[in-house]
Design a protein around this motif. Sequence first.
Motif, short mmCIF file in Angstrom:
data_model
loop_
_atom_site.label_atom_id
_atom_site.label_comp_id
_atom_site.label_asym_id
_atom_site.label_seq_id
_atom_site.Cartn_x
_atom_site.Cartn_y
_atom_site.Cartn_z
N VAL A 1 5.59 -7.52 49.39
CA VAL A 1 6.50 -7.57 50.54
C VAL A 1 5.73 -8.02 51.80
O VAL A 1 6.22 -8.85 52.58
N ALA A 2 4.51 -7.52 51.96
CA ALA A 2 3.70 -7.93 53.11
C ALA A 2 3.46 -9.44 53.07
O ALA A 2 3.57 -10.13 54.10
N MET A 3 3.17 -9.97 51.88
CA MET A 3 2.93 -11.41 51.72
C MET A 3 4.18 -12.22 52.07
O MET A 3 4.11 -13.25 52.73
N LEU A 4 5.32 -11.72 51.64
CA LEU A 4 6.59 -12.42 51.93
C LEU A 4 6.88 -12.37 53.43
O LEU A 4 7.34 -13.36 54.02
N LEU A 5 6.59 -11.23 54.07
CA LEU A 5 6.86 -11.11 55.51
C LEU A 5 5.92 -11.99 56.34
O LEU A 5 6.29 -12.49 57.40
N THR B 1 -2.84 -5.15 54.45
CA THR B 1 -2.22 -4.74 53.18
C THR B 1 -2.43 -5.81 52.10
O THR B 1 -2.79 -5.49 50.96
N THR B 2 -2.23 -7.09 52.46
CA THR B 2 -2.40 -8.14 51.43
C THR B 2 -3.88 -8.31 51.08
O THR B 2 -4.22 -8.48 49.91
N CYS B 3 -4.75 -8.24 52.08
CA CYS B 3 -6.19 -8.42 51.82
C CYS B 3 -6.75 -7.30 50.96
O CYS B 3 -7.67 -7.52 50.17
N GLY B 4 -6.21 -6.12 51.13
CA GLY B 4 -6.73 -4.96 50.39
C GLY B 4 -6.24 -4.92 48.95
O GLY B 4 -6.62 -4.03 48.19
N PHE B 5 -5.41 -5.88 48.57
CA PHE B 5 -4.85 -5.85 47.22
C PHE B 5 -5.59 -6.80 46.29
O PHE B 5 -5.79 -7.96 46.61
N ASP B 6 -6.00 -6.28 45.12
CA ASP B 6 -6.73 -7.09 44.14
C ASP B 6 -5.89 -7.15 42.86
O ASP B 6 -5.75 -6.15 42.14
N ASN B 7 -5.29 -8.33 42.59
CA ASN B 7 -4.36 -8.43 41.45
C ASN B 7 -5.04 -8.18 40.11
O ASN B 7 -4.49 -7.51 39.24
N THR B 8 -6.26 -8.72 39.95
CA THR B 8 -6.97 -8.55 38.67
C THR B 8 -7.22 -7.06 38.41
O THR B 8 -7.01 -6.57 37.30
N LYS B 9 -7.64 -6.36 39.47
CA LYS B 9 -7.92 -4.93 39.35
C LYS B 9 -6.63 -4.16 39.00
O LYS B 9 -6.61 -3.28 38.15
N ASN B 10 -5.56 -4.54 39.68
CA ASN B 10 -4.28 -3.87 39.45
C ASN B 10 -3.78 -4.08 38.01
O ASN B 10 -3.30 -3.15 37.36
N LEU B 11 -3.93 -5.32 37.51
CA LEU B 11 -3.49 -5.60 36.14
C LEU B 11 -4.34 -4.85 35.12
O LEU B 11 -3.85 -4.37 34.11
#
Length: 255
Positions: free
Chosen positions: A67-71, A230-240
Motif C-alpha cells: 500500500v505504501a508503494m502504491l501511495l 515502510t517500503t525500504c524496510g521491506f525485503d521480499n525475498t526474506k518475506n517469501l
Amino acid sequence: MRDLMGKVSPLHPRAESLRIRGRLVKGFRSGLVVAEGLAAHGRGEAFDYIIGEKTTEHAKKAAEAAVAMLLLAKRPVISVNGNVAALVPKEVVRLADLVGAKLEVNLFHGSVEREVKIEKHLRKHGAKEVLGVDRKFFTRIDEIHSDRRKVDKRGIAAADVVLVPLEDGDRTEALKKLCKKVVTIDLNPMSRTARAANVTIVDNVVRALPLMVGIAKKLSRWDPAKLHKTTCGFDNTKNLKAMTELISKGLAKTR
Ligand code: ATP
Ligand code: MG
C-alpha cells in the motif's frame, strides 16, 4: 452441506472456502471467469489450506509495504482479471480510490466480450473509470507472450507501479524488465510471479484486498518520508522465505 436455498451451512468446516468457490462459479456462469480461472483458483486454494486460511503476520507486513508503494507511485494501476472481478469487485474499486490508482482490465485469456462484462461489473461496484476496454488506447508489450500483452496507453503502459493480483509469471517478469514496480497477491510463494515481484502478499485475495483497504485508510494520512521508510524496510525475498518456512513447518507438524 447446502440448505434448501442453496446456501452453504455455516456449520460446515470448509464453509468459507465453499462460499468463495460459489462466488467463482457464479462468475463463471455469468461470463466473468473462464474455466482456466477455476483451475488457477484450485492451485491457490491448496496453498491456502496449508497456511490455515488465515492472514499471516508476513502477509500483513507485505500488505503494508504494498500500500505504501502504491501511495508513493506517480501513476499506479491495478490490473483486474476475471477471478479478481468475481471475488473482490467492491474492494478493488475502493482500494483504487484510496491510493489514487487506475483500474485496468487485463486478461490472460482475452476476449472483448469478457472485457466488457468485467468493466460493467466494476462500474456496478462503483468504478468511475475502467481502462483496458477502449481499442483507441490499446498498445502492446512485445515481451509478453499471451493475450496480456495488450495494454492501455493511459494505464499499464504508462504506469510506474502495477498491482497484479493472481498473475502469470511471464507478465510479471516483462513488467519488471520495463522498469515498473510490481506488487502481487499470490498464495503460492514459489510461483515465478511471487519471486519476480517487488512486493508479494502471500494471502488469498478475498482477505488481502479488504486488508489493503483498511491499511490504505491509515497510510493515506502518512507523509511520504514515513511511506518510504515502510517500503525500504521491506525485503521480499526474506518475506517469501519466511512464508515457505511457515508452510514447511506446518506440513512437518502433520506428519
Ligand atoms: P507463475 O506463472 O507465476 O509461475 P503459475 O503458473 O503457477 O504461476 P498462474 O495460473 O499463472 O499460476 O497464476 C495463478 C496464481 O494465482 C497461482 O500462483 C495461484 O496460486 C494464485 N491464486 C489463485 N487463486 C488465488 C486466490 N484466490 N488468492 C491468491 N492467490 C491465488
Ligand atoms: Mg503461470
